[in-house]
Design a protein around this motif. Structure first.
Motif, PDB file in Angstrom:
ATOM      1  N   UNK A  24       8.885 -20.230  15.642  1.00 56.15           N
ATOM      2  CA  UNK A  24      10.172 -19.594  15.341  1.00 56.15           C
ATOM      3  C   UNK A  24      10.123 -18.847  14.015  1.00 56.15           C
ATOM      4  N   UNK A  25       9.456 -19.440  13.026  1.00 51.28           N
ATOM      5  CA  UNK A  25       9.454 -18.847  11.687  1.00 51.28           C
ATOM      6  C   UNK A  25       8.493 -17.657  11.584  1.00 51.28           C
ATOM      7  N   UNK A  26       7.235 -17.860  12.008  1.00 52.25           N
ATOM      8  CA  UNK A  26       6.220 -16.832  11.800  1.00 52.25           C
ATOM      9  C   UNK A  26       6.228 -15.738  12.862  1.00 52.25           C
ATOM     10  N   UNK A  27       6.526 -16.083  14.094  1.00 55.35           N
ATOM     11  CA  UNK A  27       6.507 -15.094  15.176  1.00 55.35           C
ATOM     12  C   UNK A  27       7.895 -14.634  15.581  1.00 55.35           C
ATOM     13  N   UNK A  28       8.875 -15.539  15.468  1.00 55.94           N
ATOM     14  CA  UNK A  28      10.233 -15.177  15.851  1.00 55.94           C
ATOM     15  C   UNK A  28      11.038 -14.573  14.725  1.00 55.94           C
ATOM     16  N   UNK A  29      10.459 -14.599  13.511  1.00 55.25           N
ATOM     17  CA  UNK A  29      11.128 -14.017  12.339  1.00 55.25           C
ATOM     18  C   UNK A  29      12.516 -14.603  12.121  1.00 55.25           C
ATOM     19  N   UNK A  30      12.641 -15.917  12.403  1.00 56.10           N
ATOM     20  CA  UNK A  30      13.930 -16.591  12.197  1.00 56.10           C
ATOM     21  C   UNK A  30      13.927 -17.265  10.830  1.00 56.10           C
ATOM     22  N   UNK A  31      15.115 -17.421  10.250  1.00 53.37           N
ATOM     23  CA  UNK A  31      15.222 -18.031   8.934  1.00 53.37           C
ATOM     24  C   UNK A  31      15.100 -19.542   9.031  1.00 53.37           C
ATOM     25  N   UNK A  32      14.802 -20.177   7.899  1.00 52.66           N
ATOM     26  CA  UNK A  32      14.702 -21.632   7.867  1.00 52.66           C
ATOM     27  C   UNK A  32      16.043 -22.285   8.183  1.00 52.66           C
ATOM     28  N   UNK A  33      17.121 -21.652   7.755  1.00 51.15           N
ATOM     29  CA  UNK A  33      18.460 -22.185   8.035  1.00 51.15           C
ATOM     30  C   UNK A  33      18.723 -22.180   9.542  1.00 51.15           C
ATOM     31  N   UNK A  34      18.389 -21.070  10.215  1.00 52.44           N
ATOM     32  CA  UNK A  34      18.598 -20.982  11.659  1.00 52.44           C
ATOM     33  C   UNK A  34      17.775 -22.029  12.404  1.00 52.44           C
ATOM     34  N   UNK A  35      16.508 -22.181  11.984  1.00 52.11           N
ATOM     35  CA  UNK A  35      15.622 -23.153  12.646  1.00 52.11           C
ATOM     36  C   UNK A  35      16.137 -24.568  12.423  1.00 52.11           C
ATOM     37  N   UNK A  36      16.571 -24.874  11.200  1.00 51.78           N
ATOM     38  CA  UNK A  36      17.085 -26.222  10.895  1.00 51.78           C
ATOM     39  C   UNK A  36      18.301 -26.556  11.741  1.00 51.78           C
ATOM     40  N   UNK A  37      19.206 -25.602  11.885  1.00 53.63           N
ATOM     41  CA  UNK A  37      20.415 -25.836  12.666  1.00 53.63           C
ATOM     42  C   UNK A  37      20.082 -26.107  14.118  1.00 53.63           C
ATOM     43  N   UNK A  38      19.125 -25.347  14.668  1.00 55.17           N
ATOM     44  CA  UNK A  38      18.757 -25.527  16.076  1.00 55.17           C
ATOM     45  C   UNK A  38      18.147 -26.896  16.339  1.00 55.17           C
ATOM     46  N   UNK A  39      17.341 -27.392  15.392  1.00 53.97           N
ATOM     47  CA  UNK A  39      16.630 -28.658  15.612  1.00 53.97           C
ATOM     48  C   UNK A  39      17.339 -29.850  14.978  1.00 53.97           C
ATOM     49  N   UNK A  40      18.471 -29.639  14.339  1.00 49.48           N
ATOM     50  CA  UNK A  40      19.220 -30.743  13.760  1.00 49.48           C
ATOM     51  C   UNK A  40      18.556 -31.377  12.560  1.00 49.48           C
ATOM     52  N   UNK A  41      17.904 -30.556  11.742  1.00 44.10           N
ATOM     53  CA  UNK A  41      17.238 -31.054  10.541  1.00 44.10           C
ATOM     54  C   UNK A  41      17.639 -30.168   9.370  1.00 44.10           C
ATOM     55  N   UNK A  50       6.475 -26.391   7.704  1.00 42.41           N
ATOM     56  CA  UNK A  50       5.680 -25.163   7.672  1.00 42.41           C
ATOM     57  C   UNK A  50       4.438 -25.341   6.801  1.00 42.41           C
ATOM     58  N   UNK A  51       4.580 -26.041   5.686  1.00 46.16           N
ATOM     59  CA  UNK A  51       3.430 -26.342   4.829  1.00 46.16           C
ATOM     60  C   UNK A  51       2.440 -27.225   5.584  1.00 46.16           C
ATOM     61  N   UNK A  52       2.975 -28.279   6.251  1.00 44.86           N
ATOM     62  CA  UNK A  52       2.094 -29.206   6.974  1.00 44.86           C
ATOM     63  C   UNK A  52       1.358 -28.504   8.113  1.00 44.86           C
ATOM     64  N   UNK A  53       2.055 -27.594   8.797  1.00 44.02           N
ATOM     65  CA  UNK A  53       1.417 -26.877   9.907  1.00 44.02           C
ATOM     66  C   UNK A  53       0.230 -26.059   9.412  1.00 44.02           C
ATOM     67  N   UNK A  54       0.338 -25.481   8.207  1.00 47.31           N
ATOM     68  CA  UNK A  54      -0.787 -24.734   7.640  1.00 47.31           C
ATOM     69  C   UNK A  54      -1.904 -25.669   7.208  1.00 47.31           C
ATOM     70  N   UNK A  55      -1.548 -26.820   6.622  1.00 49.53           N
ATOM     71  CA  UNK A  55      -2.569 -27.766   6.172  1.00 49.53           C
ATOM     72  C   UNK A  55      -3.356 -28.338   7.347  1.00 49.53           C
ATOM     73  N   UNK A  56      -2.703 -28.515   8.480  1.00 50.55           N
ATOM     74  CA  UNK A  56      -3.348 -29.111   9.656  1.00 50.55           C
ATOM     75  C   UNK A  56      -4.049 -28.070  10.532  1.00 50.55           C
ATOM     76  N   UNK A  57      -3.920 -26.811  10.172  1.00 46.25           N
ATOM     77  CA  UNK A  57      -4.585 -25.772  10.965  1.00 46.25           C
ATOM     78  C   UNK A  57      -3.797 -25.321  12.172  1.00 46.25           C
ATOM     79  N   UNK A  58      -2.572 -25.829  12.329  1.00 44.63           N
ATOM     80  CA  UNK A  58      -1.726 -25.351  13.421  1.00 44.63           C
ATOM     81  C   UNK A  58      -1.362 -23.889  13.180  1.00 44.63           C
ATOM     82  N   UNK A  59      -1.138 -23.552  11.918  1.00 44.57           N
ATOM     83  CA  UNK A  59      -0.887 -22.166  11.505  1.00 44.57           C
ATOM     84  C   UNK A  59      -2.041 -21.716  10.620  1.00 44.57           C
ATOM     85  N   UNK A  60      -2.639 -20.579  10.961  1.00 41.61           N
ATOM     86  CA  UNK A  60      -3.692 -19.985  10.135  1.00 41.61           C
ATOM     87  C   UNK A  60      -3.275 -18.560   9.805  1.00 41.61           C
TER      88      UNK A  60
END
Length: 323
Positions: A24-41, A50-60
């Motif tokens: 949602x963030x990198x490809x959908x160009x959605x804001x962190x606020x929008x993503x948080x509201x959708x997922x209830x976080x 987003x930091x963890x996804x980069x550290x784990x190699x999910x996002x490169x």
């Protein structure tokens, strides 16, 4: 459920949440606020994921500078081609913008190599003509006109070009007062025997540095091709010509292609360029790449000035892997 730093992402629910948030963030160009509201976080939890996804190699994330800003890419291409240097200029929005960009790069390359007392040979093309405007302040040297005049509507010619250099203090010029291509071989031979022209052509055999343009032997890629009669165009193609340099045709190996056109040219020969210690060859657009490669194989191109499109095609031809 939130996947915090250090969480067990082998849990399929947590792993999917990391993937969804990152997408949602990198490809959908959605804001962190929008993503948080959708997922209830919270948006802070989104940021941590987003930091963890980069550290784990999910996002490169890969930063790939354009070729004209990537010195390593130019160096790799030079090594793959076996030339001393490749300068990659920006490809413009149209042909005129690209030519101006390549001309500026060509001028910079020549300025770096110009030294006092050298003999510099200059061919003519619209790109070389543009570059000459940025070559004021050359050190005292000899500048040799390598080709006769080839008038092109909207542009100058090699005679006008040599006058630019003649106006510079300490620069001695060697002009060719003749057309590049004449109607018959006898006329060309007579012109080549004229004392002043003969001296200039002889001087072209002892250059320290030459500047030439390479054009594919096809419509709109070579000024000579565009102005040549159809029988010359066809004869060149039938004899295996793939490109042209200063009115001289050559094949994929860089070997000269002899046709009736060659006998009518007043200008430097490929053999003279082969004997020149350093030859800066310029071309742009993907179509120019084949001829530039052939010129390298033939031994009369040791420095290339190209645009990004030409560089990509050169890398494909020689397997350098640049993009």
């Amino acid at each position: 459920m939130c996947a915090e730093r250090g969480a067990d992402v082998t849990d399929p629910v947590q792993a999917k949440l990391l993937v969804d948030v990152s997408t949602d963030y990198y490809l959908g160009n959605r804001s962190k606020v929008e993503i948080a509201k959708e997922h209830g976080i919270s948006r802070f939890q989104v940021a941590r994921m987003l930091v963890q996804a980069r550290e784990l190699g999910i996002v490169r994330i890969e930063i790939s500078p354009p070729a004209h800003l990537d010195g390593a890419r130019a160096g790799d291409l030079a090594a793959a081609l076996g030339v001393s240097h490749v300068h990659i200029a920006r490809t413009g929005e149209d042909g005129d913008a690209t030519r101006a960009s390549v001309a500026a790069g060509l001028a910079a390359v020549v300025r770096e190599r110009a030294v006092r007392g050298m003999t510099l040979g200059v061919s003519w093309s619209r790109t070389v003509e543009l570059a000459a405007r940025d070559l004021a302040g050359l050190p005292p040297c000899d500048v040799v006109q390598l080709v006769g005049a080839l008038p092109v509507e909207g542009s100058g010619n090699s005679v006008e070009l040599i006058h630019r250099f003649k106006a510079q203090p300490g620069v001695r010029t060697w002009p060719i007062w003749a057309p590049l291509v004449v109607d018959d071989a006898a006329t060309a031979a007579g012109l080549r025997r004229q004392p002043e022209i003969a001296q200039t052509l002889d001087r072209a055999g002892s250059l320290d540095l030459a500047v030439v343009a390479i054009g594919a032997w096809s419509a709109h890629a070579s000024t000579v091709y565009d102005l040549a009669p159809e029988e010359d165009r066809r004869a060149g193609r039938d004899a295996g010509a793939v490109a042209e340099c200063s009115g001289r045709l050559f094949d994929d190996s860089g070997a000269p292609v002899r046709t009736a056109l060659d006998e009518r040219v007043v200008g430097v020969t490929i053999e003279q360029l082969v004997r020149t210690p350093e030859v800066v060859a310029v071309g742009y657009g993907a179509e120019a790449a084949r001829g530039l490669c052939a010129a390298v194989r033939g031994g009369f191109a040791s420095v290339l000035v190209v645009d990004e499109a030409c560089a990509r095609e050169l890398a494909t031809i020689c397997g350098a892997g640049a993009s």
